[in-house]
Design a protein around this motif. Structure first.
Motif, PDB file in Angstrom:
ATOM      1  N   VAL A   3       0.832  -1.198   0.000  1.00 45.66           N
ATOM      2  CA  VAL A   3       0.000   0.000   0.000  1.00 45.66           C
ATOM      3  C   VAL A   3       0.869   1.251   0.000  1.00 45.66           C
ATOM      4  O   VAL A   3       0.525   2.265  -0.594  1.00 45.66           O
ATOM      5  CB  VAL A   3      -0.939  -0.017   1.238  1.00 45.66           C
ATOM      6  N   PHE A   4       2.035   1.177   0.635  1.00 46.67           N
ATOM      7  CA  PHE A   4       2.910   2.338   0.757  1.00 46.67           C
ATOM      8  C   PHE A   4       4.099   2.241  -0.199  1.00 46.67           C
ATOM      9  O   PHE A   4       5.239   2.404   0.194  1.00 46.67           O
ATOM     10  CB  PHE A   4       3.407   2.488   2.201  1.00 46.67           C
ATOM     11  N   SER A   5       3.831   1.978  -1.458  1.00 44.26           N
ATOM     12  CA  SER A   5       4.894   1.866  -2.441  1.00 44.26           C
ATOM     13  C   SER A   5       5.522   3.233  -2.712  1.00 44.26           C
ATOM     14  O   SER A   5       4.947   4.274  -2.389  1.00 44.26           O
ATOM     15  CB  SER A   5       4.350   1.279  -3.741  1.00 44.26           C
ATOM     16  N   ASP A   7       5.845   4.631  -5.574  1.00 49.97           N
ATOM     17  CA  ASP A   7       4.988   5.367  -6.506  1.00 49.97           C
ATOM     18  C   ASP A   7       3.865   6.096  -5.770  1.00 49.97           C
ATOM     19  O   ASP A   7       3.576   7.255  -6.055  1.00 49.97           O
ATOM     20  CB  ASP A   7       4.383   4.429  -7.542  1.00 49.97           C
ATOM     21  N   ARG A   8       3.227   5.405  -4.843  1.00 52.83           N
ATOM     22  CA  ARG A   8       2.141   6.036  -4.077  1.00 52.83           C
ATOM     23  C   ARG A   8       2.657   7.218  -3.270  1.00 52.83           C
ATOM     24  O   ARG A   8       1.989   8.237  -3.157  1.00 52.83           O
ATOM     25  CB  ARG A   8       1.472   5.032  -3.157  1.00 52.83           C
ATOM     26  N   TYR A  11       3.057  10.192  -5.568  1.00 50.55           N
ATOM     27  CA  TYR A  11       1.773  10.827  -5.885  1.00 50.55           C
ATOM     28  C   TYR A  11       1.166  11.501  -4.658  1.00 50.55           C
ATOM     29  O   TYR A  11       0.550  12.563  -4.769  1.00 50.55           O
ATOM     30  CB  TYR A  11       0.803   9.833  -6.523  1.00 50.55           C
ATOM     31  N   PHE A  12       1.338  10.905  -3.487  1.00 47.14           N
ATOM     32  CA  PHE A  12       0.859  11.534  -2.259  1.00 47.14           C
ATOM     33  C   PHE A  12       1.553  12.873  -2.052  1.00 47.14           C
ATOM     34  O   PHE A  12       0.913  13.883  -1.731  1.00 47.14           O
ATOM     35  CB  PHE A  12       1.091  10.611  -1.054  1.00 47.14           C
ATOM     36  N   ARG A  54      -4.266   9.029  -9.357  1.00 41.99           N
ATOM     37  CA  ARG A  54      -3.065   8.234  -9.682  1.00 41.99           C
ATOM     38  C   ARG A  54      -2.554   7.519  -8.437  1.00 41.99           C
ATOM     39  O   ARG A  54      -2.093   6.383  -8.514  1.00 41.99           O
ATOM     40  CB  ARG A  54      -1.962   9.132 -10.250  1.00 41.99           C
ATOM     41  N   MET A  55      -2.626   8.178  -7.280  1.00 43.80           N
ATOM     42  CA  MET A  55      -2.164   7.569  -6.044  1.00 43.80           C
ATOM     43  C   MET A  55      -3.044   6.365  -5.674  1.00 43.80           C
ATOM     44  O   MET A  55      -2.528   5.314  -5.277  1.00 43.80           O
ATOM     45  CB  MET A  55      -2.188   8.598  -4.911  1.00 43.80           C
ATOM     46  N   LEU A  56      -4.347   6.510  -5.804  1.00 41.12           N
ATOM     47  CA  LEU A  56      -5.265   5.439  -5.413  1.00 41.12           C
ATOM     48  C   LEU A  56      -5.271   4.272  -6.397  1.00 41.12           C
ATOM     49  O   LEU A  56      -5.342   3.116  -5.991  1.00 41.12           O
ATOM     50  CB  LEU A  56      -6.677   5.997  -5.257  1.00 41.12           C
ATOM     51  N   TRP A  57      -5.223   4.573  -7.681  1.00 42.17           N
ATOM     52  CA  TRP A  57      -5.268   3.548  -8.717  1.00 42.17           C
ATOM     53  C   TRP A  57      -3.935   3.556  -9.471  1.00 42.17           C
ATOM     54  O   TRP A  57      -3.868   3.882 -10.656  1.00 42.17           O
ATOM     55  CB  TRP A  57      -6.443   3.779  -9.654  1.00 42.17           C
ATOM     56  N   ILE A  58      -2.907   3.170  -8.779  1.00 40.60           N
ATOM     57  CA  ILE A  58      -1.530   3.281  -9.254  1.00 40.60           C
ATOM     58  C   ILE A  58      -1.264   2.470 -10.527  1.00 40.60           C
ATOM     59  O   ILE A  58      -0.412   2.840 -11.334  1.00 40.60           O
ATOM     60  CB  ILE A  58      -0.550   2.885  -8.118  1.00 40.60           C
TER      61      ILE A  58
END
Length: 132
Positions: A3-5, A7-8, A11-12, A54-58
């Motif tokens: 969940v905490f990649s 990429d995320r 975007y966060f 983008r953060m939610l649907w990576i």
């Protein structure tokens, strides 16, 4: 994928920076050029929506995120045509006003589109190498 990649997190961070820039454009509006004061807040709001999606649907494509962001932003704007007492009460709060806005403006549809296209470009050309 966690969940905490990375990429995320990127975007966060983009969501937070875009949100801060949008709030600053409202707060310091009197100090900004008229064009910036009138247009950037809405464009940044829509850009924040794009980065959030983008953060939610990576794993979805950038183009998908762009279309969903545009549809969401336009739906929120069109919802401002609806003026019911309970909805206006929600809009009278700070959070309600930031999320839902107050009154429909056709120009906002263009501002949202420009903001989303701008951050899509940032995502495509600058964030595309984020995995490197």
């Amino acid at each position: 994928m966690t969940v905490f990649s990375k990429d995320r997190l990127i975007y966060f961070t983009a969501v937070i920076i875009t949100m801060a820039a949008g709030l600053a454009s409202r707060h310091f509006g009197a100090l900004l050029p008229i064009f910036v004061r009138e247009h950037f807040g809405d464009a940044l709001w829509a850009g924040m929506i794009y980065f959030g999606i983008r953060m939610l649907w990576i794993n979805r494509s950038r183009e998908w995120a762009m279309i969903v962001s545009l549809m969401f932003s336009w739906a929120i704007e069109c919802s401002q045509i609806i003026q019911t007492p309970w909805l206006n009460e929600v809009r009278s709060t700070v959070l309600g006003a930031l999320v839902l806005g107050h009154g429909f403006l056709a120009m906002d549809l263009l501002r949202y589109a420009v903001g989303i296209l701008f951050v899509y470009g940032i995502d495509r050309y600058f964030l595309r190498n984020k995995k490197a």
